[in-house]
Design an enzyme around this catalytic site. Structure first.
Site, mmCIF file in Angstrom:
data_model
loop_
_atom_site.group_PDB
_atom_site.id
_atom_site.type_symbol
_atom_site.label_atom_id
_atom_site.label_comp_id
_atom_site.label_asym_id
_atom_site.label_seq_id
_atom_site.Cartn_x
_atom_site.Cartn_y
_atom_site.Cartn_z
ATOM 1 N N GLU A 1 0.854 -1.188 0.000
ATOM 2 C CA GLU A 1 0.000 0.000 0.000
ATOM 3 C C GLU A 1 0.883 1.228 0.000
ATOM 4 O O GLU A 1 1.904 1.282 0.690
ATOM 5 C CB GLU A 1 -0.936 0.051 1.208
ATOM 6 C CG GLU A 1 -1.800 1.314 1.202
ATOM 7 C CD GLU A 1 -3.008 1.250 2.112
ATOM 8 O OE1 GLU A 1 -3.871 2.151 2.000
ATOM 9 O OE2 GLU A 1 -3.107 0.318 2.919
ATOM 10 N N GLU B 1 -12.164 -3.500 3.785
ATOM 11 C CA GLU B 1 -12.571 -3.134 5.144
ATOM 12 C C GLU B 1 -13.870 -2.319 5.180
ATOM 13 O O GLU B 1 -14.094 -1.525 6.094
ATOM 14 C CB GLU B 1 -11.466 -2.342 5.854
ATOM 15 C CG GLU B 1 -10.190 -3.114 6.080
ATOM 16 C CD GLU B 1 -9.180 -2.323 6.909
ATOM 17 O OE1 GLU B 1 -9.448 -1.140 7.221
ATOM 18 O OE2 GLU B 1 -8.130 -2.882 7.241
#
Length: 668
Positions: free
Chosen positions: A57, A392
């Site tokens: 990320e 998420e």
């Protein structure tokens, strides 16, 4: 049922290979070895061949200023206060006048290099003086150069004035000393790209790049670039070699990219759009990073796919599920309420973007997006197998409606693609429960679970997946880590990873997170690899991940190892697994002792057909520390040795250690 169906075929295939004449590929197996592998497979259960991978990320400057090898910061003058309050298009730049030169500098947008890249610098040089007038870039905390190394420079210039202009490019080290130079001459007219190579004559950790016009002129300048000549695998627009190699050394089976929270962004206008990240770098759309800096998108989807190919990892791109992060607007907490969804009218185009990504990765060169891949230099498909949808996400109706729209469209057009869903940011709770219920309703093939917990959680949850219902979706543990980079953190993760091997039939994939962090710009801890401009520091957690990944098996064999610590009952700080790699035939034991006293491991290998006298052993061992600093942990590295197979009937497991023992089927 698995073995009743496929075991006879496996045996026949192995026996066939054993009798084949030697040819290309793996060495022929002996009949006895083939029989041993088949027998061991019958004892155990299959493990996903994609079990251990990595997750990248772009946070903590992992991309720009990190893995992406570009050395110039804000190379196209697109920084703004929306990235960070104190930033503007000239951040990291300064106007440079030397030898009594003077003029003016401004940032313009009237005639840009490309409409996706609207800002550029306009230099109006009234008098070049004795040395010139121009601009200087400070890089990311300086530019690190090494004597004798080559650096590839490029710049776009639109010369407004009529006469050709002599230009000089310098790398300058301490006290402004010139450490390398390159000269060229511009021509009047449209934007032109000028390139050259600079060889550094001295080393510096804090060099700067200066571009000077040596005569009176008016010049527009954009897309200033400086790359190390030696990028990873010598790829153009490539990656920092040492960082990329450290990832390659993990031998990951997959690479998830470009993020987590980065993907669904800070508000719907900040959702990561993969199409903005391909094509010529000067035409890509840059944007604010949800982690409060800037994305040049120089490291885009083409580069991610290319990196996966270079390191032998399956690509796992993750796309937003049509909703933004629930923490949008600064509500950084589990259960935040900032989630916004694309309008249903906009979803048609967004779904087409998802389908186009699959075509970009796998389509023939005759397809629209396959042709764009080929034009970038890669006519061969990338072999995309997985696509992640969502990250998420708060389990709302907005999310569920949009996820289902994407899910149904991909399944209808590309049933060969495995879709990875999401069940929230935590290993339990409302979003987790609702996420699993939703995944069961849709029969999502794989779901993404995340957990960041204390070491004790990992030790106490070693049996987490033992009781999972096997008909459920398979699990991808996309982000997990214990809170720290100490030895105890790493060993608790190792103990948990033995359970992932034990349950490798339900746990399809797992990746520690985050992967990279710049020591001077760290926005999240812990991380697997820390770095600065000059060096990198693998953590003790890194070595745990590496030992498991390079010693992965595809069959788990139960009942081989028993553990005992004198005077203690069953202890969560002790864990072990036994796997076999069917390609090599090797049997691999992993034994974790996260406690303060030595333990004994008894390995019953007699039934596995082990004929080797010796085995290779790697031991990661140290003394625990409550100081969660890189300096305290960086000297804890694996040791390598040989061990007698006979010793494994009573192997003494050192305190605070991970032992990985690899036994070859030589002689079979």
């Amino acid at each position: 049922m698995f073995f009743k169906r496929v075991l006879p075929a496996i045996c026949m295939a192995l026996l066939f290979v054993a009798h084949m004449a030697h040819g290309q590929g793996a060495p022929a197996l002996s009949v006895k070895k083939a029989q041993t592998l088949a027998a061991n497979a019958k004892l155990g259960k299959p493990i996903s061949k994609d079990l251990f991978g990595v997750f990248f990320e772009d946070l903590s400057y992992a991309a720009d200023g990190g893995l992406y090898a570009e050395l110039i910061q804000n190379r196209s003058f697109e920084y703004s206060a929306s990235d960070r309050k104190t930033w503007n298009p000239l951040t990291a730049w300064e106007y440079t006048t030397e030898g009594f030169g003077y003029g003016t500098i401004s940032v313009e947008t009237a005639k840009p290099l490309h409409f996706n890249n609207p800002h550029y610098v306009l230099l109006n040089i009234d008098d070049a003086g004795q040395q010139g007038v121009g601009i200087t870039n400070a890089g990311y905390d300086g530019i690190c150069i090494k004597a004798g190394q080559k650096y590839d420079f490029s710049v776009y210039v639109r010369q407004v004035s009529a006469k050709p202009v002599a230009m000089q490019v310098d790398l300058r080290g301490d006290k402004g000393a010139v450490c390398g130079t390159f000269s060229f001459q511009t021509q009047a007219g449209a934007w032109r790209k000028y390139t050259g190579t600079i060889t550094a004559t001295a080393s510096s950790d804090t060099a700067r790049l200066t571009i000077l016009a040596r005569q009176r002129s008016v010049l527009a300048i954009d897309e200033v670039s400086l790359f190390p000549h030696n990028t990873f695998k010598n790829e153009a627009n490539g990656l920092r070699a040492d960082l990329a190699q450290s990832i390659a050394n993990l031998q990951p089976k997959f690479l998830r990219f470009p993020g987590g929270c980065l993907v669904h962004g800070d508000g719907i206008n900040n959702i990561y759009r993969w199409k903005n990240t391909i094509g010529p770098v000067e035409q890509r759309v840059q944007q604010r990073n949800i982690w409060n800096y800037h994305q040049s998108t120089g490291l885009g989807f083409y580069e991610y796919f290319r990196f996966c190919e270079d390191i032998g990892a399956k690509p796992l791109p993750v796309l937003a599920a049509g909703v933004s992060c629930q923490n949008s607007g600064g509500t950084w907490k589990i259960g935040g309420t900032g989630q916004k969804g694309l309008s249903l009218a906009a979803m048609k185009g967004y779904i087409q973007d998802v389908l186009d990504l699959i075509e970009y990765a796998n389509g023939p060169v005759t397809s629209v997006w396959g042709a764009k891949r080929a034009a970038a230099g890669h006519p061969k498909p990338f072999g995309l197998q997985y696509v992640g949808i969502g990250n998420e996400d708060k389990q709302t109706n907005d999310f569920r409606d949009r996820f289902k729209m994407i899910y149904d469209a991909v399944r209808a057009k590309h049933p060969e693609i495995t879709i990875v869903g999401t069940v929230g940011p935590a290993p339990s709770g409302e979003d987790y429960d609702l996420g699993w219920k939703f995944a069961d309703q849709l029969s999502v093939p794989v779901v993404d679970e995340h957990f960041y917990e204390k070491p004790e959680w990992f030790l106490k949850n070693n049996s987490r997946y033992d009781s999972y219902r096997r008909p459920k979706s398979k699990v991808y543990i996309g982000e997990y880590a214990s809170w720290g980079n100490t030895l105890i953190n790493a060993l608790s993760e190792a103990a948990f990873m033995t359970s992932l091997e034990r349950n490798g039939d339900i746990v399809q994939m797992a990746s520690y997170a985050p992967l990279l962090a710049n020591l001077k710009h760290t926005s999240w801890n812990p991380n697997l690899i820390y770095f600065d401009n000059k060096t990198l520091v693998p953590t003790v957690n890194y070595y745990v991940q590496q030992l498991f990944a390079v010693n992965q098996g595809d069959v788990y064999i139960p009942g081989i190892i028993s553990l005992n610590r004198p005077g203690a009952r069953a202890d969560s700080t002790l864990a072990a697994s036994c796997v076999q790699n069917s390609e090599t035939g090797d049997v691999i034991l992993k034994i974790v002792n996260a406690g303060p006293q030595a333990a004994t491991a008894m390995a019953k290998l007699s039934g596995l057909g082990m004929m080797a006298a010796n085995a290779k052993i790697d031991v990661l061992q140290g003394q625990p520390s409550d100081k969660n600093t890189i300096d305290q942990q960086k000297n804890i590295i694996p040791s390598h040795a040989e061990i007698s197979v006979a010793q494994l009937s009573g192997y003494v497991v050192p305190p605070y250690s991970l032992s990985v023992i690899r036994i070859s089927l030589k002689g079979n």
